[in-house]
Design a protein around this motif. Structure first.
Motif, PDB file in Angstrom:
ATOM      1  N   UNK A 138       0.885  -1.088  -0.103  1.00 19.36           N
ATOM      2  CA  UNK A 138      -0.127   0.038  -0.071  1.00 19.36           C
ATOM      3  C   UNK A 138       0.750   1.348   0.105  1.00 19.36           C
ATOM      4  N   UNK A 139       0.605   2.124  -0.963  1.00 20.06           N
ATOM      5  CA  UNK A 139       1.332   3.271  -0.975  1.00 20.06           C
ATOM      6  C   UNK A 139       0.640   4.485  -0.629  1.00 20.06           C
ATOM      7  N   UNK A 140      -0.560   4.361  -0.309  1.00 23.33           N
ATOM      8  CA  UNK A 140      -1.417   5.710   0.247  1.00 23.33           C
ATOM      9  C   UNK A 140      -2.717   5.157   0.362  1.00 23.33           C
ATOM     10  N   UNK A 141      -3.462   6.053   0.714  1.00 23.19           N
ATOM     11  CA  UNK A 141      -4.995   5.488   0.951  1.00 23.19           C
ATOM     12  C   UNK A 141      -6.092   6.676   0.169  1.00 23.19           C
ATOM     13  N   UNK A 142      -7.181   6.061  -0.196  1.00 25.26           N
ATOM     14  CA  UNK A 142      -7.484   4.581  -0.241  1.00 25.26           C
ATOM     15  C   UNK A 142      -6.623   3.755  -1.316  1.00 25.26           C
ATOM     16  N   UNK A 143      -6.554   2.437  -0.663  1.00 25.58           N
ATOM     17  CA  UNK A 143      -5.854   1.670  -1.534  1.00 25.58           C
ATOM     18  C   UNK A 143      -6.939   0.373  -1.645  1.00 25.58           C
ATOM     19  N   UNK A 144      -7.298  -0.176  -2.857  1.00 25.97           N
ATOM     20  CA  UNK A 144      -8.291  -1.208  -3.195  1.00 25.97           C
ATOM     21  C   UNK A 144      -7.795  -2.371  -3.949  1.00 25.97           C
ATOM     22  N   UNK A 145      -8.021  -3.382  -3.619  1.00 28.72           N
ATOM     23  CA  UNK A 145      -7.685  -4.533  -4.358  1.00 28.72           C
ATOM     24  C   UNK A 145      -8.641  -5.498  -4.506  1.00 28.72           C
ATOM     25  N   UNK A 146      -8.826  -6.415  -5.702  1.00 31.72           N
ATOM     26  CA  UNK A 146      -9.560  -7.375  -5.739  1.00 31.72           C
ATOM     27  C   UNK A 146      -9.162  -8.640  -6.060  1.00 31.72           C
ATOM     28  N   UNK A 147      -9.151  -9.832  -5.200  1.00 29.92           N
ATOM     29  CA  UNK A 147      -8.606 -11.029  -5.410  1.00 29.92           C
ATOM     30  C   UNK A 147      -6.963 -10.665  -5.591  1.00 29.92           C
ATOM     31  N   UNK A 148      -6.375  -9.632  -5.025  1.00 32.50           N
ATOM     32  CA  UNK A 148      -5.029  -9.595  -4.887  1.00 32.50           C
ATOM     33  C   UNK A 148      -4.572  -8.544  -6.285  1.00 32.50           C
ATOM     34  N   UNK A 149      -5.589  -8.169  -6.849  1.00 29.25           N
ATOM     35  CA  UNK A 149      -5.243  -7.139  -8.040  1.00 29.25           C
ATOM     36  C   UNK A 149      -5.296  -5.470  -7.615  1.00 29.25           C
ATOM     37  N   UNK A 150      -4.494  -4.797  -7.810  1.00 31.14           N
ATOM     38  CA  UNK A 150      -4.771  -3.377  -7.543  1.00 31.14           C
ATOM     39  C   UNK A 150      -5.710  -2.769  -8.357  1.00 31.14           C
ATOM     40  N   UNK A 151      -6.862  -2.544  -7.970  1.00 29.43           N
ATOM     41  CA  UNK A 151      -7.649  -1.646  -8.763  1.00 29.43           C
ATOM     42  C   UNK A 151      -7.964  -0.407  -8.202  1.00 29.43           C
ATOM     43  N   UNK A 152      -7.421   0.258  -7.342  1.00 32.23           N
ATOM     44  CA  UNK A 152      -7.617   1.595  -6.775  1.00 32.23           C
ATOM     45  C   UNK A 152      -6.902   2.458  -7.478  1.00 32.23           C
ATOM     46  N   UNK A 153      -5.851   2.229  -7.857  1.00 33.60           N
ATOM     47  CA  UNK A 153      -4.974   3.156  -8.562  1.00 33.60           C
ATOM     48  C   UNK A 153      -5.087   3.502  -9.962  1.00 33.60           C
ATOM     49  N   UNK A 154      -6.175   2.996 -10.609  1.00 35.62           N
ATOM     50  CA  UNK A 154      -6.450   3.223 -12.108  1.00 35.62           C
ATOM     51  C   UNK A 154      -7.183   4.503 -12.037  1.00 35.62           C
ATOM     52  N   UNK A 155      -7.023   5.142 -13.215  1.00 33.04           N
ATOM     53  CA  UNK A 155      -7.862   6.355 -13.273  1.00 33.04           C
ATOM     54  C   UNK A 155      -8.748   6.244 -14.802  1.00 33.04           C
ATOM     55  N   UNK A 156      -9.705   7.110 -14.795  1.00 30.46           N
ATOM     56  CA  UNK A 156     -10.447   7.090 -15.895  1.00 30.46           C
ATOM     57  C   UNK A 156     -10.425   8.409 -16.733  1.00 30.46           C
ATOM     58  N   UNK A 184     -15.915  -0.230 -14.453  1.00 32.19           N
ATOM     59  CA  UNK A 184     -14.314  -0.656 -14.711  1.00 32.19           C
ATOM     60  C   UNK A 184     -13.950  -1.597 -13.384  1.00 32.19           C
ATOM     61  N   UNK A 185     -14.856  -1.767 -12.444  1.00 31.89           N
ATOM     62  CA  UNK A 185     -13.982  -2.393 -11.317  1.00 31.89           C
ATOM     63  C   UNK A 185     -14.674  -3.728 -10.883  1.00 31.89           C
ATOM     64  N   UNK A 186     -16.145  -3.475 -10.447  1.00 32.52           N
ATOM     65  CA  UNK A 186     -16.787  -4.396  -9.956  1.00 32.52           C
ATOM     66  C   UNK A 186     -17.390  -5.506 -10.907  1.00 32.52           C
ATOM     67  N   UNK A 187     -18.089  -4.979 -12.007  1.00 33.75           N
ATOM     68  CA  UNK A 187     -18.683  -5.723 -12.920  1.00 33.75           C
ATOM     69  C   UNK A 187     -17.458  -6.653 -13.677  1.00 33.75           C
ATOM     70  N   UNK A 188     -16.454  -6.051 -14.183  1.00 29.19           N
ATOM     71  CA  UNK A 188     -15.529  -7.130 -14.734  1.00 29.19           C
ATOM     72  C   UNK A 188     -14.944  -8.133 -13.831  1.00 29.19           C
ATOM     73  N   UNK A 189     -14.858  -7.888 -12.481  1.00 31.33           N
ATOM     74  CA  UNK A 189     -14.362  -8.889 -11.616  1.00 31.33           C
ATOM     75  C   UNK A 189     -15.486  -9.939 -11.277  1.00 31.33           C
ATOM     76  N   UNK A 190     -16.755  -9.611 -11.412  1.00 37.42           N
ATOM     77  CA  UNK A 190     -17.803 -10.541 -11.342  1.00 37.42           C
ATOM     78  C   UNK A 190     -17.876 -11.287 -12.644  1.00 37.42           C
ATOM     79  N   UNK A 191     -17.571 -10.892 -13.620  1.00 39.78           N
ATOM     80  CA  UNK A 191     -17.676 -11.587 -14.879  1.00 39.78           C
ATOM     81  C   UNK A 191     -16.501 -12.622 -14.860  1.00 39.78           C
TER      82      UNK A 191
END
Length: 249
Positions: A190-208, A236-243
């Motif tokens: 973790x390099x700062x907050x908020x930091x988010x991961x799904x099943x070990x993949x960093x998803x919170x550092x992405x931008x749109x 971009x985060x939740x639905x792709x992970x569910x799929x």
């Protein structure tokens, strides 16, 4: 809030080198064999406090957030994650781990303790939500005045024993739980907050940017973190992970 404002909020929490050095010096808990992608059971290392999971704890999709209750960026991401998690709570799980950057946010540790204190009575999420939603009421306080504010917030939670809550604020097991969470965060880089991961993949550092995902290092002022908008976070985060996990949405 403008996209530029989102970036400013995030910048206040990301890259807090002093805070990270403090954490590195303090956290000496051995979590080398711990699978951080899983909900953690109660253990002696965590002060015999199990992980707080909202939604479907058995889901193949677990969103893990490392956050600081005083962090402006975390406060801004809170309504976004809350909205999306509420929508999919029967299908995915959400884990909140404490990562108070105390050198920058002097009330963060006390706020984390207040949430964990309520958690000992099964009221973790009620206090978690209240701390974020009432952040303006305590963010500038200190000492006994800060504690009084947390007690007031706790007293508004139905079914919570306020005397036990106050006593548990000094429970050493709560400090162990917070330190354990931070050790997990250190393992996850973790390099700062908020930091988010799904099943070990960093998803919170992405931008749109312009409706597309871009790297978190993108400096375009029109780029915003994916957690800054509920529709983007869902798309971009939740639905792709569910799929990917074979979960219909």
């Amino acid at each position: 809030m403008t996209k530029k404002a989102w970036i400013i909020f995030a910048a206040m929490c990301v890259g807090l080198i002093g805070g990270l050095i403090f954490l590195q010096q303090r956290n000496q808990i051995d979590v080398s064999s711990v699978d951080t992608t899983k909900a953690q059971p109660a253990s002696s290392e965590s002060g015999d406090i199990s992980e707080h999971v909202y939604g479907n704890a058995n889901s193949k999709v677990l969103l893990v957030e490392y956050a600081d209750f005083q962090c402006p960026g975390c406060n801004s991401s809170y309504p976004v994650t809350k909205k999306v998690i509420e929508k999919y709570k029967d299908k995915i799980g959400f884990i909140f781990r404490n990562y108070p950057l105390t050198s920058a946010h002097p009330n963060a540790l006390a706020a984390a303790a207040a949430a964990e204190s309520a958690g000992l009575q099964g009221k973790y999420w009620e206090m978690h939500n209240s701390l974020f939603e009432n952040r303006a009421s305590w963010v500038e306080l200190s000492g006994s005045t800060r504690t009084e504010n947390f007690v007031k917030l706790a007293s508004d939670i139905k079914g919570l024993n306020i005397e036990k809550f106050k006593a548990d604020l000094e429970n050493p097991n709560i400090r162990k739980k917070i330190d354990y969470d931070m050790a997990l965060g250190k393992k996850d880089s973790v390099g700062g907050t908020p930091a988010m991961y799904i099943n070990g993949k960093d998803v919170g550092s992405q931008k749109v940017l312009n409706g597309k995902l871009v790297s978190g290092t993108n400096t375009d002022t029109n780029a915003s973190y994916v957690w800054a908008d509920a529709d983007n976070f869902e798309k971009f985060v939740i639905q792709p992970a569910m799929k990917s996990a074979g979960i219909s949405y």
